[in-house]
Write an enzyme that holds these catalytic residues in place. Structure first.
Site, short mmCIF file in Angstrom:
data_model
loop_
_atom_site.label_atom_id
_atom_site.label_comp_id
_atom_site.label_asym_id
_atom_site.label_seq_id
_atom_site.Cartn_x
_atom_site.Cartn_y
_atom_site.Cartn_z
N SER A 140 0.85 -1.08 -0.22
CA SER A 140 -0.01 -0.06 -0.16
C SER A 140 0.85 1.16 0.03
O SER A 140 1.99 1.18 0.69
CB SER A 140 -0.98 -0.15 1.35
OG SER A 140 -1.63 1.48 1.25
N TYR A 154 -1.45 -0.39 10.20
CA TYR A 154 -1.81 -0.68 8.85
C TYR A 154 -0.54 -0.40 8.01
O TYR A 154 -0.06 -1.22 7.31
CB TYR A 154 -3.04 -0.12 8.24
CG TYR A 154 -3.32 -0.64 6.66
CD1 TYR A 154 -3.53 -1.93 6.62
CD2 TYR A 154 -2.98 0.44 5.74
CE1 TYR A 154 -4.04 -1.99 5.12
CE2 TYR A 154 -3.26 0.04 4.62
CZ TYR A 154 -3.67 -1.05 4.19
OH TYR A 154 -4.15 -1.60 2.82
P1 NDP Z 1 -11.32 -6.47 0.54
O1 NDP Z 1 -11.73 -6.14 1.94
O2 NDP Z 1 -12.32 -5.75 -0.57
O3 NDP Z 1 -11.03 -8.02 0.11
C1 NDP Z 1 -10.24 -8.56 1.09
C2 NDP Z 1 -9.90 -9.94 0.47
O4 NDP Z 1 -8.86 -10.53 1.63
C3 NDP Z 1 -11.10 -10.83 0.50
O5 NDP Z 1 -11.12 -11.75 -0.62
C4 NDP Z 1 -11.09 -11.70 1.66
O6 NDP Z 1 -11.61 -12.80 1.91
C5 NDP Z 1 -9.48 -11.93 1.76
N1 NDP Z 1 -9.18 -11.91 3.44
C6 NDP Z 1 -9.16 -11.02 4.53
N2 NDP Z 1 -8.97 -11.37 5.76
C7 NDP Z 1 -8.65 -12.84 5.27
C8 NDP Z 1 -8.22 -13.87 6.20
N3 NDP Z 1 -8.17 -13.78 7.41
N4 NDP Z 1 -7.80 -15.07 5.64
C9 NDP Z 1 -7.98 -15.23 3.93
N5 NDP Z 1 -8.72 -14.20 3.40
C10 NDP Z 1 -8.83 -12.93 3.93
O7 NDP Z 1 -9.97 -5.64 0.31
P2 NDP Z 1 -9.11 -5.35 -1.09
O8 NDP Z 1 -9.47 -6.18 -2.28
O9 NDP Z 1 -9.67 -3.72 -1.10
O10 NDP Z 1 -7.87 -5.36 -0.49
C11 NDP Z 1 -6.67 -6.30 -1.10
C12 NDP Z 1 -5.32 -5.86 -0.59
O11 NDP Z 1 -4.94 -4.71 -1.43
C13 NDP Z 1 -5.23 -5.82 0.80
O12 NDP Z 1 -3.85 -6.52 0.88
C14 NDP Z 1 -5.42 -4.31 1.07
O13 NDP Z 1 -4.42 -4.25 2.38
C15 NDP Z 1 -4.63 -3.85 -0.14
N6 NDP Z 1 -4.94 -2.39 -0.39
C16 NDP Z 1 -6.17 -1.92 -0.79
C17 NDP Z 1 -6.27 -0.79 -0.97
C18 NDP Z 1 -7.80 -0.11 -1.30
O14 NDP Z 1 -7.73 1.06 -1.30
N7 NDP Z 1 -8.72 -0.87 -1.45
C19 NDP Z 1 -5.19 0.24 -1.10
C20 NDP Z 1 -4.00 -0.20 -0.76
C21 NDP Z 1 -3.78 -1.74 -0.62
P3 NDP Z 1 -13.10 -13.31 2.67
O15 NDP Z 1 -14.11 -12.09 2.26
O16 NDP Z 1 -13.40 -14.46 2.11
O17 NDP Z 1 -12.76 -13.17 4.02
#
Ligand code: NDP
Length: 245
Positions: A140, A154
């Protein structure tokens, strides 16, 4: 240009950026395993969408809070498909709390998913990753940019994956494996909805004055995973609409 026999593991592929990455890699004829924790229906939908488009995909339940389960899930992919060429560490959690309200439990919860699980997946995957392998972690811009209070932990988790990326690029370079991190700015997902409380401010911080879409991250992952990116390693690539200019 397709990667007929390549196998990718995308963690957190049920929703948001991970789902877009899984679909983008599958478009290149890469076989995709995706993990999820809670969103089984959505994970199965991503698999169905990939299969309907002629691709190959499986969904595996693996809670990233458990490093042991993460390691097991990597083993399951290797057993089923013989190898992992491309590991995308995407699963992540976000939360905002200033130090005055933060607890050690908050710290551990964030670091377990955003850092410890990444270490676990990489340490297991590299045991059998072939030459030409790719490790791509979704970091990020908050690795070193803190536009609001409450982002210290974070940001620390994302700084940690940037550091691991650079160290691992050195460790794995002679094996012909590249290791990179993509550092998104605001991307419109459940985690950070463009129409949420922070939406207008986050948009205004970017040069492009808008949120990014998950597929704008997925396209960069696809490039880093491709042969064309063979000389990029140890990089932290901002994909942030110019947020940090
Ligand atoms: P979402 O919250 O939309 O999706 C998160 C994903 O991660 C889901 O598929 C969820 O699966 C999975 N996940 C969360 N916790 C767990 C866990 N304990 N075990 C396995 N899977 C898990 O997030 P984003 O798509 O926005 O984010 C994806 C990545 O991008 C992250 O690393 C985030 O930090 C990073 N990011 C996002 C930004 C943004 O603005 N959106 C900006 C910068 C970085 P499930 O629902 O099945 O639990």
């Amino acid at each position: 240009m397709t990667d007929q026999n390549k196998v990718a593991l995308v963690t957190g592929g049920s929703r948001g950026i991970g789902a877009a990455i899984a679909k983008r890699l599958a478009k290149e004829n890469i076989t995709v395993a995706l993990t999820y924790n809670r969103s089984q229906d959505q994970a199965e939908q991503v698999v169905n969408d990939i299969q309907a488009a002629g691709g190959q995909a499986v969904a595996i339940q693996a809670d990233a809070n458990s490093a042991e389960r993460v390691i097991e899930s990597v083993g399951e992919v290797v057993n089923q498909f013989g190898k992992i060429d491309i590991l995308v560490n995407n699963a992540g959690v976000f939360g905002m709390k200033p130090i005055q309200q933060s607890t050690l439990a908050d710290y551990d919860a964030m670091m377990n998913v955003n850092v410890r699980a990444v270490f676990a997946a990489v340490s297991e995957a590299v045991k059998s990753m072939p030459t030409g392998g790719r490790i791509i972690t979704i970091g990020s811009v908050n690795a070193d940019t803190f536009p609001f209070p409450g982002m210290a932990v974070y940001g620390t988790s994302k700084a940690a994956v940037q550091a691991l990326t650079k160290g691992w690029a050195r460790d794995l370079g002679e094996q012909g494996i590249t290791v990179n991190t993509i550092q998104p700015g605001p991307i419109d997902t459940d985690m950070n909805p463009a129409d949420g409380d922070f939406g207008p401010t986050m948009s205004s911080l970017t040069a492009l004055k808008r949120y990014g879409q998950a597929n704008e991250i997925a396209d960069v992952v696809q490039f880093l995973a491709s042969e064309q990116a063979s000389y990029i390693t140890g990089a932290a690539i901002d994909v942030d609409g110019g947020m940090r200019i």
